[in-house]
Every structure is written in structure tokens, then in C-alpha cells.
Scaffold this active site. Structure first.
Site, PDB file in Angstrom:
ATOM      1  N   ARG A   1       0.678  -1.294  -0.148  1.00  0.00           N
ATOM      2  CA  ARG A   1       0.080   0.052  -0.099  1.00  0.00           C
ATOM      3  C   ARG A   1       1.035   1.307   0.011  1.00  0.00           C
ATOM      4  O   ARG A   1       0.470   2.315   0.556  1.00  0.00           O
ATOM      5  CB  ARG A   1      -0.786  -0.092   1.064  1.00  0.00           C
ATOM      6  CG  ARG A   1      -1.767  -1.182   1.212  1.00  0.00           C
ATOM      7  CD  ARG A   1      -3.088  -0.793   1.977  1.00  0.00           C
ATOM      8  NE  ARG A   1      -4.194  -1.997   1.861  1.00  0.00           N
ATOM      9  CZ  ARG A   1      -4.214  -2.739   2.776  1.00  0.00           C
ATOM     10  NH1 ARG A   1      -3.175  -3.123   3.650  1.00  0.00           N
ATOM     11  NH2 ARG A   1      -4.964  -3.860   2.904  1.00  0.00           N
TER      12      ARG A   1
ATOM     13  N   LYS B   1       4.272  23.968 -12.932  1.00  0.00           N
ATOM     14  CA  LYS B   1       3.760  22.573 -12.767  1.00  0.00           C
ATOM     15  C   LYS B   1       3.440  22.535 -11.094  1.00  0.00           C
ATOM     16  O   LYS B   1       2.330  22.013 -10.683  1.00  0.00           O
ATOM     17  CB  LYS B   1       4.618  21.224 -13.128  1.00  0.00           C
ATOM     18  CG  LYS B   1       3.853  20.088 -12.825  1.00  0.00           C
ATOM     19  CD  LYS B   1       4.275  18.980 -13.838  1.00  0.00           C
ATOM     20  CE  LYS B   1       3.211  17.936 -13.446  1.00  0.00           C
ATOM     21  NZ  LYS B   1       3.462  16.841 -14.274  1.00  0.00           N
TER      22      LYS B   1
ATOM     23  N   GLU C   1      -6.474  16.319 -10.591  1.00  0.00           N
ATOM     24  CA  GLU C   1      -6.770  16.500 -11.835  1.00  0.00           C
ATOM     25  C   GLU C   1      -8.343  16.856 -12.011  1.00  0.00           C
ATOM     26  O   GLU C   1      -9.053  16.197 -12.846  1.00  0.00           O
ATOM     27  CB  GLU C   1      -6.314  15.664 -12.956  1.00  0.00           C
ATOM     28  CG  GLU C   1      -6.466  16.116 -14.418  1.00  0.00           C
ATOM     29  CD  GLU C   1      -5.661  15.070 -15.230  1.00  0.00           C
ATOM     30  OE1 GLU C   1      -4.938  14.284 -14.806  1.00  0.00           O
ATOM     31  OE2 GLU C   1      -5.717  15.185 -16.428  1.00  0.00           O
TER      32      GLU C   1
ATOM     33  N   LYS D   1       2.025  11.390 -10.897  1.00  0.00           N
ATOM     34  CA  LYS D   1       1.072  10.655 -11.673  1.00  0.00           C
ATOM     35  C   LYS D   1       2.022   9.220 -11.949  1.00  0.00           C
ATOM     36  O   LYS D   1       3.153   9.287 -12.199  1.00  0.00           O
ATOM     37  CB  LYS D   1       0.853  11.017 -12.890  1.00  0.00           C
ATOM     38  CG  LYS D   1      -0.534  11.996 -12.834  1.00  0.00           C
ATOM     39  CD  LYS D   1      -0.844  12.328 -14.384  1.00  0.00           C
ATOM     40  CE  LYS D   1      -1.905  13.424 -14.241  1.00  0.00           C
ATOM     41  NZ  LYS D   1      -2.408  13.796 -15.630  1.00  0.00           N
TER      42      LYS D   1
ATOM     43  N   HIS E   1      -2.572  16.779 -25.562  1.00  0.00           N
ATOM     44  CA  HIS E   1      -2.690  15.512 -25.110  1.00  0.00           C
ATOM     45  C   HIS E   1      -3.463  14.676 -25.648  1.00  0.00           C
ATOM     46  O   HIS E   1      -3.315  13.462 -25.880  1.00  0.00           O
ATOM     47  CB  HIS E   1      -2.411  15.516 -23.617  1.00  0.00           C
ATOM     48  CG  HIS E   1      -1.164  15.729 -23.379  1.00  0.00           C
ATOM     49  ND1 HIS E   1      -0.441  16.928 -23.503  1.00  0.00           N
ATOM     50  CD2 HIS E   1       0.034  15.199 -22.646  1.00  0.00           C
ATOM     51  CE1 HIS E   1       0.990  17.101 -23.095  1.00  0.00           C
ATOM     52  NE2 HIS E   1       1.088  15.850 -22.385  1.00  0.00           N
TER      53      HIS E   1
ATOM     54  N   HIS F   1      -2.359  11.577 -27.501  1.00  0.00           N
ATOM     55  CA  HIS F   1      -2.546  10.382 -27.206  1.00  0.00           C
ATOM     56  C   HIS F   1      -3.082   9.523 -28.270  1.00  0.00           C
ATOM     57  O   HIS F   1      -2.793   8.065 -28.316  1.00  0.00           O
ATOM     58  CB  HIS F   1      -3.242  10.286 -25.650  1.00  0.00           C
ATOM     59  CG  HIS F   1      -2.341  10.485 -24.291  1.00  0.00           C
ATOM     60  ND1 HIS F   1      -2.845  11.034 -23.408  1.00  0.00           N
ATOM     61  CD2 HIS F   1      -1.012  10.824 -24.297  1.00  0.00           C
ATOM     62  CE1 HIS F   1      -2.164  11.316 -22.470  1.00  0.00           C
ATOM     63  NE2 HIS F   1      -0.935  11.062 -23.129  1.00  0.00           N
TER      64      HIS F   1
ATOM     65  N   HIS G   1       6.596  10.539 -27.379  1.00  0.00           N
ATOM     66  CA  HIS G   1       5.635  11.419 -26.739  1.00  0.00           C
ATOM     67  C   HIS G   1       5.547  12.866 -27.413  1.00  0.00           C
ATOM     68  O   HIS G   1       4.311  13.342 -27.883  1.00  0.00           O
ATOM     69  CB  HIS G   1       5.327  11.325 -24.986  1.00  0.00           C
ATOM     70  CG  HIS G   1       4.390  11.981 -24.337  1.00  0.00           C
ATOM     71  ND1 HIS G   1       3.329  11.469 -24.434  1.00  0.00           N
ATOM     72  CD2 HIS G   1       4.644  13.002 -23.357  1.00  0.00           C
ATOM     73  CE1 HIS G   1       2.422  12.408 -23.708  1.00  0.00           C
ATOM     74  NE2 HIS G   1       3.242  13.241 -23.262  1.00  0.00           N
TER      75      HIS G   1
ATOM     76  N   ARG H   1      -5.439  21.124 -13.169  1.00  0.00           N
ATOM     77  CA  ARG H   1      -4.554  20.239 -13.772  1.00  0.00           C
ATOM     78  C   ARG H   1      -4.941  19.919 -15.205  1.00  0.00           C
ATOM     79  O   ARG H   1      -3.903  19.699 -15.676  1.00  0.00           O
ATOM     80  CB  ARG H   1      -4.304  19.166 -12.661  1.00  0.00           C
ATOM     81  CG  ARG H   1      -3.014  18.408 -13.085  1.00  0.00           C
ATOM     82  CD  ARG H   1      -2.608  17.340 -11.995  1.00  0.00           C
ATOM     83  NE  ARG H   1      -1.397  16.550 -12.292  1.00  0.00           N
ATOM     84  CZ  ARG H   1      -0.680  15.951 -11.824  1.00  0.00           C
ATOM     85  NH1 ARG H   1      -1.118  15.777 -10.332  1.00  0.00           N
ATOM     86  NH2 ARG H   1       0.582  15.160 -12.140  1.00  0.00           N
TER      87      ARG H   1
ATOM     88  N   ASN I   1      -2.963  19.111 -20.090  1.00  0.00           N
ATOM     89  CA  ASN I   1      -3.256  18.090 -21.114  1.00  0.00           C
ATOM     90  C   ASN I   1      -3.398  18.803 -22.393  1.00  0.00           C
ATOM     91  O   ASN I   1      -3.716  18.382 -23.547  1.00  0.00           O
ATOM     92  CB  ASN I   1      -4.624  17.404 -20.866  1.00  0.00           C
ATOM     93  CG  ASN I   1      -4.199  16.544 -19.427  1.00  0.00           C
ATOM     94  OD1 ASN I   1      -3.441  16.021 -19.357  1.00  0.00           O
ATOM     95  ND2 ASN I   1      -5.338  16.334 -18.831  1.00  0.00           N
TER      96      ASN I   1
ATOM     97  N   GLU J   1       7.151  19.238 -24.926  1.00  0.00           N
ATOM     98  CA  GLU J   1       6.578  19.586 -23.500  1.00  0.00           C
ATOM     99  C   GLU J   1       6.592  20.676 -22.984  1.00  0.00           C
ATOM    100  O   GLU J   1       5.877  21.635 -22.615  1.00  0.00           O
ATOM    101  CB  GLU J   1       6.810  18.269 -22.687  1.00  0.00           C
ATOM    102  CG  GLU J   1       5.712  18.076 -21.366  1.00  0.00           C
ATOM    103  CD  GLU J   1       4.384  17.165 -21.955  1.00  0.00           C
ATOM    104  OE1 GLU J   1       3.635  17.936 -21.571  1.00  0.00           O
ATOM    105  OE2 GLU J   1       4.386  16.034 -22.522  1.00  0.00           O
TER     106      GLU J   1
HETATM  107  N1  GLY Z   1       1.838  15.117 -17.461  1.00  0.00           N
HETATM  108  C1  GLY Z   1       0.401  15.809 -16.930  1.00  0.00           C
HETATM  109  C2  GLY Z   1       0.253  15.995 -15.418  1.00  0.00           C
HETATM  110  O1  GLY Z   1       1.213  15.533 -14.646  1.00  0.00           O
HETATM  111  O2  GLY Z   1      -0.813  16.216 -15.058  1.00  0.00           O
END
Ligand code: GLY
Length: 363
Positions: free
Chosen positions: A118, A231, A241, A140, A252, A256, A269, A245, A249, A182
């Protein structure tokens, strides 16, 4: 050159440091040993980084798990291998996993750390530009399943992040450019990301392109610090998110879909994100969310970094199907982060999906 940034997330009372420097990699090794003293370690190492730096980072072999490079390695099989090693080495919650590599290594090792018992401690050592400015910070973690990118994962913040700029000297050009994709994204969302600080990334990128493309570490330290400051602001406000947040994206959702459609083999990416950025800017212009002056400024900036002449053969049917399946999508809806003014973005719903599909097929 030594920079310390603090990430504090009030939502879960979590606080950790990001160390940025260009000291010799040997001193990073000493820092890591000191930090993890009296704890068992498992180092998840990118294969490429291990080949280049195992002499400078001479962890004992029994502490090392080497991961081949490529998105396809972020899978259940490697996750289980790591977990089995943690069990075999009798590691407990007080022990630590160290991820040394790019986003694939960080995401996979972080996911193993978040689920083993955990949650055990986890240190990020990003070695690519992309992981330095994005994936190593913010918590993430994930693995991919059956071409569904990041479908198993959770938010799990690291204990700390060590950014050693020397790794950028040996990063291949393609991966370096991927990271810059990015970085450029941050320039287009900077009004969303800064509270009261002056917005400066767009200018910084415009003025210093030759230094940045030439990998001048002095400028890269500044660049990474600006991106991470943005960030951190975003993650501090919205770790999970649910709102702000989402601005990260930008580019993205389409990006994606392009990556998935091509089996993660055709694009890095960042390459996919740059394609996503260009398309979403065009869409924003078409819908008058932005004016042509800002559109041109944004395209000029992309061109300055060599992302000018990208034309895609878009399979709009498949792209839209994948966009509808995006894990952030609501059933039957496509919501996108769209430029809505100079350096600012807003979430918009595509109300007429057929019209969007037709438009995409014409690009
Ligand atoms: N890579 C996007 C984020 O960390 O939310």
C-alpha cells in the site's frame, strides 16, 4: 548551480523537494546513498542510462532492476517483476525504490511503489528533459494495458526528486526534442499556471532558442525551473486533476490518440504532443477562440524549435474513436483543452463531433 524547489500539496499534507544541479553524476550517487542510508533500495534503471552511467552510479547488482527503453515496457509483466523483487529482497514500507530514467521508468517504478504494501518510499531521478519538466513531479504513476495508455495507475507523490542536468548531455537528439515539445506546451498555458508571477516562458523560449537547442546547461536550469514552477502551482491547486490540472493536457488528447493509433512506435510522446498542439491551435483559430496574431506567434515559436513543417495523414475516424475512449472523457463526449487567448487555455466540449471529424480529415 544548485536549485531547490518545494512541492507542497495541502490536499494531502504532502511536501517534498526537487534538487536541481549539474554536479558530477558521482555526487548524485553520494547524495542518493546518504538519503537512503539504513534503508533497503531497489533501483529501477533505464537500460540506456545504466549502460552510460553504471560506473558513476555503481549500485550493487542485487539492488538493480534494468528496464529496456520504450513505452511498451510500461507493462504488467515488468510491474510484476519489480514487485517480485521487492518481495524477494524482503523490502518493507520504510525502504525505498529509486527510479533512474525517463517517464516510462518513473511511471512504472512509481506505480510499483504506490501499490507494494500500500505504498513504499519512492525517489525520482529523471534523466530525460521530458521527465525533468513533467512526469517526475506531480505524482502520476501508471502502467499501460492492451494499448490503453496509463490505464492502471494512481496519484502517488515521490519522497523527493533529483534532477542532474548532466544527463541531458548524453540524451539522444530525438528524445531531447521530444522534451522540448512538452516545454513549449507550458508556454501556451502559462497564464493558467502562474498566480501572480510575471509570465515569462514564452519570451524566454523566443529569446534563447539557440542556447536551448544547443543544450546550454545554464539556460536549461532556468528553463526547467520555470516549467516546474508552473507545474508545482498547478499540482498544488489540484493534485487529482479535477480542475486546473487539466490544462497540462493541452495537445494531449489528440496526441495520445495518435500515439495509440500508431502503437507507440511511430512518435515519441513529445512528437505526438506537438502534432496535437498544432491541430488544437488550428481548431481554436477556426472557432475564433484565439485571433490570428496569437496563432501566428504560437506557430512561429514552434517553428523556431524545428516543429514547423509537420503534416499528418490523419485517420479522423480512428482518432475520434480513440478520443472518445480517452480515460479522461465522459461517455459520448469529447472535451478538450483549447487555447482561448494569449498563453491561456480553457476546457471546451466539442458539441458537433461529426463536424470535428470532418475538419480533422481535412488537416
Ligand atoms: N503530465 C500531466 C500531469 O502531470 O498532469
Amino acid at each position: 548551480m544548485d536549485r531547490l524547489l518545494a512541492v507542497n500539496i495541502p490536499e494531502n499534507d504532502k511536501c517534498y523537494d526537487i534538487y536541481i544541479n549539474n554536479s558530477p553524476v558521482e555526487s548524485l550517487y553520494k547524495d542518493l546513498l546518504l538519503r537512503t542510508k539504513n534503508r533497503k533500495r531497489l533501483i529501477v534503471f533505464s537500460k540506456k542510462v545504466y549502460e552510460l552511467y553504471s560506473k558513476n552510479l555503481p549500485f550493487p547488482k542485487n539492488e538493480v532492476f534494468i528496464l529496456k527503453d520504450g513505452e511498451e515496457q510500461k507493462n504488467l509483466k515488468n510491474y510484476l517483476k519489480i514487485v517480485n523483487l521487492l518481495i524477494k529482497n524482503k523490502m518493507t514500507r520504510k525502504d525505498v525504490i529509486i527510479a533512474i530514467g525517463g517517464g516510462v521508468v518513473g511511471d512504472l517504478a512509481g506505480f510499483a511503489a504506490s501499490t507494494y504494501m500500500r505504498g513504499i518510499n519512492f525517489i525520482q531521478v529523471p534523466t530525460t528533459l521530458l521527465s525533468m519538466v513533467d512526469s517526475s513531479v506531480g505524482g502520476k504513476t501508471a502502467i499501460d494495458m492492451n494499448f490503453a495508455k496509463n490505464i492502471l495507475g494512481c496519484f502517488y507523490q515521490p519522497e523527493c526528486v533529483y534532477i542532474n542536468l548532466n544527463f541531458l548531455k548524453t540524451l539522444c537528439e530525438r528524445q531531447y526534442m521530444s522534451g522540448l515539445g512538452e516545454v513549449l506546451k507550458y508556454a501556451f498555458i502559462e497564464s493558467n499556471c502562474c498566480n501572480n508571477e510575471p509570465k515569462s516562458l514564452f519570451e524566454f523560449l523566443s529569446i534563447n532558442s539557440s542556447r536551448i537547442l544547443g543544450r546550454d546547461l545554464y539556460f536549461l536550469e532556468k528553463l526547467i525551473t520555470i516549467c516546474l514552477t508552473y507545474k508545482i502551482n498547478v499540482v498544488r491547486a489540484d493534485e487529482k486533476e479535477s480542475g486546473l490540472r487539466k490544462v497540462l493536457n493541452l495537445g494531449h488528447t489528440i496526441g495520445h490518440a495518435l500515439e495509440t493509433l500508431t502503437g507507440y512506435k511511430k512518435y515519441t510522446h513529445g512528437e505526438a504532443i506537438v502534432r496535437g498542439l498544432k491541430l488544437i491551435f488550428k481548431w481554436a483559430l477556426k472557432n475564433c477562440y484565439i485571433d490570428s496574431v496569437y496563432y501566428k506567434a504560437a506557430m512561429d515559436l514552434l517553428e523556431l524549435y524545428g516543429f514547423g513543417s509537420i503534416n499528418e495523414n490523419i485517420n479522423s475516424e480512428k482518432i475520434v474513436t480513440l478520443m472518445l475512449l480517452d480515460k479522461k472523457a465522459e461517455t459520448g463526449k469529447i472535451k478538450l483543452i483549447v487555447p482561448s487567448g494569449a498563453r491561456v487555455v480553457t476546457e471546451k466540449e466539442i458539441t458537433n463531433i461529426q463536424e470535428f471529424k470532418n475538419w480533422l480529415s481535412e488537416q
